[in-house]
Design an enzyme around this catalytic site. Structure first.
Site, mmCIF file in Angstrom:
data_model
loop_
_atom_site.group_PDB
_atom_site.id
_atom_site.type_symbol
_atom_site.label_atom_id
_atom_site.label_comp_id
_atom_site.label_asym_id
_atom_site.label_seq_id
_atom_site.Cartn_x
_atom_site.Cartn_y
_atom_site.Cartn_z
ATOM 1 N N ASN A 8 15.731 106.024 11.652
ATOM 2 C CA ASN A 8 15.357 105.642 10.295
ATOM 3 C C ASN A 8 16.309 104.567 9.778
ATOM 4 O O ASN A 8 17.473 104.512 10.162
ATOM 5 C CB ASN A 8 15.363 106.862 9.360
ATOM 6 C CG ASN A 8 16.701 107.082 8.673
ATOM 7 O OD1 ASN A 8 17.005 106.428 7.671
ATOM 8 N ND2 ASN A 8 17.511 107.980 9.221
ATOM 9 N N PHE A 57 18.612 104.616 1.480
ATOM 10 C CA PHE A 57 18.783 105.364 0.227
ATOM 11 C C PHE A 57 17.649 105.106 -0.764
ATOM 12 O O PHE A 57 17.879 104.887 -1.953
ATOM 13 C CB PHE A 57 20.128 105.034 -0.443
ATOM 14 C CG PHE A 57 21.330 105.668 0.216
ATOM 15 C CD1 PHE A 57 21.209 106.627 1.200
ATOM 16 C CD2 PHE A 57 22.607 105.284 -0.175
ATOM 17 C CE1 PHE A 57 22.325 107.209 1.783
ATOM 18 C CE2 PHE A 57 23.741 105.855 0.404
ATOM 19 C CZ PHE A 57 23.592 106.821 1.391
ATOM 20 N N SER A 116 26.034 106.821 6.193
ATOM 21 C CA SER A 116 24.729 106.251 6.491
ATOM 22 C C SER A 116 24.906 104.834 7.033
ATOM 23 O O SER A 116 25.636 104.035 6.443
ATOM 24 C CB SER A 116 23.848 106.207 5.248
ATOM 25 O OG SER A 116 22.673 105.451 5.506
ATOM 26 N N ASN A 170 22.605 102.622 7.014
ATOM 27 C CA ASN A 170 21.508 101.811 6.495
ATOM 28 C C ASN A 170 21.788 101.145 5.152
ATOM 29 O O ASN A 170 20.920 100.491 4.589
ATOM 30 C CB ASN A 170 20.246 102.675 6.382
ATOM 31 C CG ASN A 170 19.850 103.235 7.738
ATOM 32 O OD1 ASN A 170 19.860 102.512 8.728
ATOM 33 N ND2 ASN A 170 19.540 104.518 7.781
ATOM 34 N N THR A 171 22.989 101.328 4.618
ATOM 35 C CA THR A 171 23.441 100.573 3.448
ATOM 36 C C THR A 171 24.627 99.730 3.892
ATOM 37 O O THR A 171 25.624 100.254 4.380
ATOM 38 C CB THR A 171 23.851 101.518 2.302
ATOM 39 O OG1 THR A 171 22.691 102.242 1.866
ATOM 40 C CG2 THR A 171 24.419 100.741 1.135
ATOM 41 N N LYS A 196 30.549 113.786 4.471
ATOM 42 C CA LYS A 196 29.702 113.610 5.663
ATOM 43 C C LYS A 196 30.154 112.389 6.437
ATOM 44 O O LYS A 196 30.222 111.285 5.878
ATOM 45 C CB LYS A 196 28.234 113.479 5.268
ATOM 46 C CG LYS A 196 27.279 113.556 6.462
ATOM 47 C CD LYS A 196 25.843 113.713 6.006
ATOM 48 C CE LYS A 196 24.917 114.012 7.179
ATOM 49 N NZ LYS A 196 23.529 114.261 6.720
ATOM 50 N N ASN A 206 26.462 112.469 10.694
ATOM 51 C CA ASN A 206 25.272 111.721 10.319
ATOM 52 C C ASN A 206 24.646 111.112 11.575
ATOM 53 O O ASN A 206 25.011 111.466 12.695
ATOM 54 C CB ASN A 206 25.650 110.631 9.304
ATOM 55 C CG ASN A 206 24.523 110.305 8.332
ATOM 56 O OD1 ASN A 206 23.362 110.273 8.705
ATOM 57 N ND2 ASN A 206 24.875 110.050 7.081
#
Length: 357
Positions: A111, A115, A173, A175-176, A211, A240
Site C-alpha cells: 500500500n 495517511f 509509514s 508513504n509520507t 511504531k 510497520n
C-alpha cells in the site's frame, strides 16, 4: 476456520479493485452482514499491557478502520484490542490511486495510501460513541504538507485522547515523505518528549506506544531503544511495513509503497526479538508483521511480544481469523504448560537473535 459465507464473500471481493473491496468490507461490517464470533477470552488469554487489561492478546492493526467507522462490529469480532487510524489534524485524500495492491502469490499486500483519512475532528466525533467494553487505540499521524509534524502528533492526541485507551506515534509509514526521518535519535527524542508532555496534561493520561519500521540498522534500533526507555513512553510496536522486495514473485511486486503480509514475518520477528533484548524487558512490545495463524502469533510472543496485531492476512483469510488465532493460541499455551500469555513472552527470543546474527 473460514465459513462458507465468508469464503464466498472473500472470493467475490478478490475480483474487485483492492481499495473498492476494502470499502465494501467496511460496509458489510457496518450493515451487519458479517458473521462475528463475539468475545474470545480465557484465564490463559487474559493479559495486561501498559496497564490495559486485554481479554486476549490478538489485536487489529491500524489501517483497516482508518476513520473509526466500524468500531462496534469490530468489538464483536474476537479481537482483544483494536487500533484505528492513522488520524491527521486535517483531512487529507492521500496519494493518487491505485495505491493498494494484492500480491496473492506471496500472500502479501503493498500500500501507498499516504495517511488518507477524515481528519482528527471527524474521527474524534466517531470515537466519542465507541463501545465502552472494548480496548481501542488511535494511530497518530502527521499531515503531508505540515510544517511541524511533531506538533501534528500532539494536536491529534489532544483532540482524540478523551475517547481512546491508548495512542500510537507512527513515524514508520514509508508513504509520507521523510516521515521515517523522525526515527532518528534527536528527532525521535524531541517528538516523543512533546507527546509525553502533552499526555501528562490530559485529564486521563493514557499509554503512548511507538511504531517502528523493520528497515532499521542495529545502530538505529539501539538509538530507538535508548530514546524509548528514557522518554516515558509505554511500549513499542514492531513493526510497520517494509520497503524490501526480497523474494517476491507476484506481478505487483515492484509497486512503490509498504509491503505487508507473509514476507514480513521473519524480518519483523527478528526486529522484535532484538528490540526485546535492547529494552531489557523494561517495555512491553507488540509484535506485528506477517501473522496469519495461531502458530505465528505464538512465535511472536515467544520472541518477545506481550501482544500481537494483524491486518493483511485478513485480505486472504477473512475477519474470522482473529477469533481463530485467539482460540488456537489458547490451545498452544495450554499444550506447552503456560498458565498465562505473560509466562510465554520472550521464552524463545534467543532463537531469533541467532537468526538475526
Amino acid at each position: 476456520m473460514t465459513n462458507f459465507l465468508e469464503s464466498t464473500g472473500l472470493a467475490m471481493l478478490r475480483q474487485l479493485d483492492p481499495e473498492v473491496a476494502h470499502k465494501l468490507a467496511l460496509k458489510a461490517l457496518s450493515s451487519g452482514l458479517a458473521q462475528l464470533s463475539g468475545p474470545v477470552t480465557s484465564d490463559r488469554l487474559r493479559t495486561e499491557i501498559a496497564g490495559l487489561e486485554l481479554p486476549n492478546p490478538v489485536g487489529l492493526a491500524a489501517g483497516f478502520d482508518k476513520n473509526a467507522e466500524v468500531l462496534h462490529p469490530l468489538a464483536r469480532a474476537g479481537f482483544g484490542f483494536i487500533e484505528v487510524g492513522a488520524a491527521t489534524p486535517r483531512p487529507q485524500t492521500g496519494n493518487p490511486k491505485p495505491r493498494l495492491f494484492r500480491l496473492a502469490k506471496d500472500r502479501a499486500v503493498i500500500n501507498r495510501f499516504g495517511f488518507n483519512n477524515d481528519g482528527a475532528d471527524v474521527i474524534a466525533h466517531r470515537l466519542a460513541s465507541r463501545p465502552e467494553d472494548a480496548v481501542i487505540g488511535l494511530n497518530l499521524g502527521a499531515n503531508k504538507d505540515s510544517e511541524d509534524r511533531a506538533a501534528d502528533f500532539v494536536s491529534v492526541l489532544n483532540g482524540c485522547a478523551a475517547h481512546v485507551d491508548f495512542v500510537t506515534v507512527n513515524v514508520s509509514s514509508p508513504n509520507t515523505e521523510n516521515l521515517r526521518n523522525l526515527q532518528g535519535r534527536a528527532a525521535l527524542w524531541a517528538l516523543l518528549t512533546g507527546v509525553v508532555n502533552a499526555r501528562a496534561k490530559l485529564t486521563r493520561p493514557i499509554p503512548v506506544f511507538l511504531k517502528i519500521a523493520p528497515d532499521l540498522t542495529d545502530g538505529e534500533l539501539a538509538d530507538i531503544a535508548e530514546v524509548a526507555l528514557s522518554s516515558s513512553i509505554d511500549g513499542i510496536i514492531a513493526t510497520n511495513t517494509t520497503l524490501s522486495r526480497d523474494g517476491l514473485t507476484s506481478r505487483h511486486a515492484q509497486e512503490k509503497g509498504g509491503l505487508s503480509g507473509a514476507p514480513l514475518f521473519e524480518p519483523s520477528t527478528r526486529i522484535l526479538a532484538r528490540m526485546s533484548q535492547l529494552t531489557e524487558n523494561k517495555l512491553p512490545l507488540i509484535g506485528v508483521g506477517g501473522i496469519s495463524s495461531a502458530e505465528h502469533a505464538y512465535t511472536k510472543i515467544k520472541a518477545g511480544a506481550s501482544a500481537i496485531q494483524l491486518y493483511s492476512a485478513m485480505v486472504y483469510r477473512g475477519l474470522s481469523l482473529a477469533a481463530e488465532i485467539a482460540r488456537g493460541l489458547d490451545s498452544l499455551l495450554e499444550r506447552d504448560g503456560f498458565a498465562t500469555v505473560a509466562e510465554a513472552v520472550g521464552t524463545d527470543r534467543n532463537k531469533w537473535l541467532q537468526v538475526s546474527g
